[in-house]
Design a protein around this motif. Structure first.
Motif, PDB file in Angstrom:
ATOM      1  N   PRO A  53       5.829  -4.400  12.716  1.00  0.00           N
ATOM      2  CA  PRO A  53       7.570  -4.122  13.299  1.00  0.00           C
ATOM      3  C   PRO A  53       8.345  -4.189  11.494  1.00  0.00           C
ATOM      4  O   PRO A  53       8.537  -5.247  11.376  1.00  0.00           O
ATOM      5  N   GLY A  54       8.529  -2.854  11.422  1.00  0.00           N
ATOM      6  CA  GLY A  54       9.116  -2.382  10.471  1.00  0.00           C
ATOM      7  C   GLY A  54      10.850  -3.712  10.835  1.00  0.00           C
ATOM      8  O   GLY A  54      11.883  -4.139  10.131  1.00  0.00           O
TER       9      GLY A  54
ATOM     10  N   LEU B  81      -4.819   3.457  20.296  1.00  0.00           N
ATOM     11  CA  LEU B  81      -4.897   2.964  19.795  1.00  0.00           C
ATOM     12  C   LEU B  81      -4.950   3.669  18.203  1.00  0.00           C
ATOM     13  O   LEU B  81      -4.250   3.248  17.053  1.00  0.00           O
ATOM     14  N   ALA B  82      -5.220   4.798  18.143  1.00  0.00           N
ATOM     15  CA  ALA B  82      -5.561   5.872  17.209  1.00  0.00           C
ATOM     16  C   ALA B  82      -4.091   6.301  16.988  1.00  0.00           C
ATOM     17  O   ALA B  82      -3.073   6.502  15.695  1.00  0.00           O
ATOM     18  N   ASP B  83      -3.574   6.108  17.976  1.00  0.00           N
ATOM     19  CA  ASP B  83      -2.033   6.488  18.247  1.00  0.00           C
ATOM     20  C   ASP B  83      -1.050   5.199  17.265  1.00  0.00           C
ATOM     21  O   ASP B  83       0.046   5.934  16.438  1.00  0.00           O
ATOM     22  N   ALA B  84      -1.494   3.702  16.924  1.00  0.00           N
ATOM     23  CA  ALA B  84      -0.872   3.203  16.573  1.00  0.00           C
ATOM     24  C   ALA B  84      -1.411   3.106  16.052  1.00  0.00           C
ATOM     25  O   ALA B  84      -0.701   1.960  14.240  1.00  0.00           O
ATOM     26  N   VAL B  85      -2.261   3.746  14.664  1.00  0.00           N
ATOM     27  CA  VAL B  85      -2.717   2.497  13.586  1.00  0.00           C
ATOM     28  C   VAL B  85      -2.001   3.790  12.745  1.00  0.00           C
ATOM     29  O   VAL B  85      -2.548   5.263  12.859  1.00  0.00           O
TER      30      VAL B  85
ATOM     31  N   LEU C 196       1.073  -1.604   0.078  1.00  0.00           N
ATOM     32  CA  LEU C 196       0.182  -0.044   0.006  1.00  0.00           C
ATOM     33  C   LEU C 196       0.778   1.474   0.298  1.00  0.00           C
ATOM     34  O   LEU C 196       0.185   2.686   0.107  1.00  0.00           O
ATOM     35  N   ASP C 197       1.855   1.395  -0.567  1.00  0.00           N
ATOM     36  CA  ASP C 197       2.942   2.052  -0.453  1.00  0.00           C
ATOM     37  C   ASP C 197       2.821   3.159   1.090  1.00  0.00           C
ATOM     38  O   ASP C 197       2.456   4.421   1.025  1.00  0.00           O
ATOM     39  N   VAL C 198       2.901   3.150   2.075  1.00  0.00           N
ATOM     40  CA  VAL C 198       3.046   3.758   3.314  1.00  0.00           C
ATOM     41  C   VAL C 198       4.181   3.005   3.901  1.00  0.00           C
ATOM     42  O   VAL C 198       4.845   2.440   3.571  1.00  0.00           O
ATOM     43  N   GLN C 199       4.445   4.500   4.353  1.00  0.00           N
ATOM     44  CA  GLN C 199       6.300   4.786   6.070  1.00  0.00           C
ATOM     45  C   GLN C 199       5.220   5.519   7.074  1.00  0.00           C
ATOM     46  O   GLN C 199       4.659   5.758   7.087  1.00  0.00           O
ATOM     47  N   PHE C 200       5.517   3.694   8.039  1.00  0.00           N
ATOM     48  CA  PHE C 200       5.202   4.279   9.173  1.00  0.00           C
ATOM     49  C   PHE C 200       6.110   4.459  10.400  1.00  0.00           C
ATOM     50  O   PHE C 200       7.078   4.121   9.826  1.00  0.00           O
ATOM     51  N   ARG C 201       5.923   4.896  11.183  1.00  0.00           N
ATOM     52  CA  ARG C 201       6.686   4.500  12.676  1.00  0.00           C
ATOM     53  C   ARG C 201       6.195   4.078  14.329  1.00  0.00           C
ATOM     54  O   ARG C 201       7.093   2.999  14.127  1.00  0.00           O
ATOM     55  N   ARG C 202       4.866   3.664  13.791  1.00  0.00           N
ATOM     56  CA  ARG C 202       4.196   2.577  14.820  1.00  0.00           C
ATOM     57  C   ARG C 202       3.603   1.658  14.053  1.00  0.00           C
ATOM     58  O   ARG C 202       3.628   1.806  12.809  1.00  0.00           O
ATOM     59  N   SER C 203       3.608   0.339  14.899  1.00  0.00           N
ATOM     60  CA  SER C 203       3.431  -1.066  14.969  1.00  0.00           C
ATOM     61  C   SER C 203       2.512  -1.480  15.631  1.00  0.00           C
ATOM     62  O   SER C 203       2.216  -0.906  17.005  1.00  0.00           O
ATOM     63  N   VAL C 204       1.999  -2.594  15.565  1.00  0.00           N
ATOM     64  CA  VAL C 204       1.423  -3.022  16.059  1.00  0.00           C
ATOM     65  C   VAL C 204       2.346  -4.168  17.680  1.00  0.00           C
ATOM     66  O   VAL C 204       2.333  -4.528  18.841  1.00  0.00           O
TER      67      VAL C 204
END
Length: 419
Positions: free
Chosen positions: A236-237, A219-223, A197-205
């Motif tokens: 997680p990366g 939850l909102a902070d992680a999503v 889905l071509d996304v860059q992210f910091r937070r994960s499950v």
């Protein structure tokens, strides 16, 4: 106003003892007791669907309730029905259990054998707390109000059979139909949803694994919110961080997501660890994707048998999805159904990688052409699973079964007590 109290007690003698004492409490209105965890959550879900005000103020959970252990059941109730105060009745009222009960969301603990004074004091305190929470709900506070969404897990018979693409398209279909949807990457060491889905992210499950109380804000902070509107909770990366997500953490995370979204789609990958196993066990529907070749079908058979041996999922409660299907292949869905001993989804996904290659290589599978036969099939599968608001879906009387060309997809009552 009387305090409504719902006892959850599996033992007949304990039922009589508890209901007798509850009926003697001032301003108490005991309701008919429930005998197991499934009946408790189903009852609360039915009442919550009408209104928060219909829920009992207090639920009394006996330590020997089953089949879900009492503490896990308390966690489920606390997450899904935050306006309900839970009291644990136990023969071990020591500080260790007291702390554990509080961590799981109980509002009080009463020791066995029961005393009128202690029970009356706890019920009064918890009822006052519940009334305060309902006032907060009425003012629009940021707390869980959902009655429980549909959870679907997607696993692969082996790597490379298309489980991730299936999970992504099912979630996109549900979101596009107007249902709030979250897509979870529980393939903790090798998850690819972010790439698809071509996304860059910091937070994960993994960031939720050590949190005992997953509030809506946490939850909102992680999503991650995707451009399509789809909510993403990603793997997680750093693959080694996947070990932080234990089966207990996975249960808590799935329960929190179920309380917040109408549809929860979880990609479990092909290697099922403890977290993935917990998700499969909790799911309303568990899909196992295979391709029509000997190696993949053997992998599907091994997975189904393993889930059955480990009491994660029965064969008849697992649905096989056939990907890359052609009419000319020797292994057809009917044979796969016979080999695996599972239902096979009525919708098969055609073999047409040329349609997918550009979108996959660009990491833009959400932009797959609407004319794509693969996309059409996967969105039809979402309709078969009742993840989309599809008026053309053929519902049989009694619910829970879906008509297909070769088989049917079945939803089950969750072992964790879901409705």
């Amino acid at each position: 106003m009387p305090t409504r109290i719902l006892p959850a007690v599996g033992d007949a003698d304990a039922v009589r003892s508890i209901t007798t004492l509850l009926s003697q409490l001032p301003d108490a209105e005991p309701v008919a007791p429930v005998v197991d965890s499934t009946q408790l959550v189903d009852t609360l879900a039915r009442l919550a669907a009408e209104s928060v005000d219909e829920l009992p103020e207090v639920v009394v959970v006996h330590e020997r309730i089953g089949p879900v252990p009492a503490l896990e059941l308390i966690r489920e109730v606390a997450l899904r029905f935050p306006a309900v105060g839970v009291i644990l009745v136990t023969s071990d009222p020591g500080p260790g259990l007291f702390q554990a009960a509080m961590d799981y969301g109980a509002r009080g603990l009463v020791a066995l054998p029961l005393s009128y004074e202690e029970l009356a004091s706890r019920v009064q305190a918890v009822a006052q707390w519940s009334v305060g929470v309902r006032r907060h709900l009425g003012s629009g506070g940021d707390v869980f109000t959902g009655v429980g969404g549909t959870v679907v897990t997607v696993g692969g018979a082996k790597g490379g059979v298309g489980a991730t693409l299936t999970a992504v398209q099912l979630a996109l279909a549900a979101q596009a139909s107007g249902r709030s949807t979250v897509l979870v990457d529980m393939d903790l060491q090798a998850g690819d949803i972010a790439s698809y889905l071509d996304v860059q992210f910091r937070r994960s499950v993994a960031d939720l694994a050590a949190i005992n109380d997953i509030s809506p804000r946490v939850l909102a902070d992680a999503v991650f919110r995707h451009d399509t509107g789809l909510a993403l909770l990603l793997a997680p990366g750093e693959g080694e961080r996947g070990e932080e997500v234990t089966d207990r953490a996975a249960r808590q995370i799935v329960s929190a997501l179920r309380s917040r979204y109408e549809v929860v789609v979880i990609d479990c990958g092909a290697q099922l660890g403890g977290a993935g196993a917990a998700a499969v066990e909790m799911a309303d529907a568990a899909l196992l994707v295979t391709t029509p070749d000997v190696v993949a079908v053997r992998g599907a058979k091994r997975a189904v048998r393993m889930w059955d041996r480990l009491q994660i999922r029965k064969a008849e409660e697992t649905t096989v999805v056939v990907n890359r299907h052609t009419r000319g292949t020797e292994i057809q869905p009917a044979l796969i159904q016979k080999i695996t001993g599972t239902p096979v989804a009525g919708t098969t996904v055609p073999a047409n990688f040329k349609e997918l290659q550009g979108a996959v290589d660009a990491g833009r599978v959400h932009e797959l052409d609407a004319k794509s036969t693969v996309k059409q099939a996967l969105w039809a599968l979402a309709g078969e699973l009742r993840l989309v608001k599809a008026p053309e879906a053929d519902h049989r009387k009694g619910g829970g079964r879906f008509r297909g060309d070769r088989g049917s997809v079945s939803f089950r009552r969750r072992k964790d007590g879901g409705g």
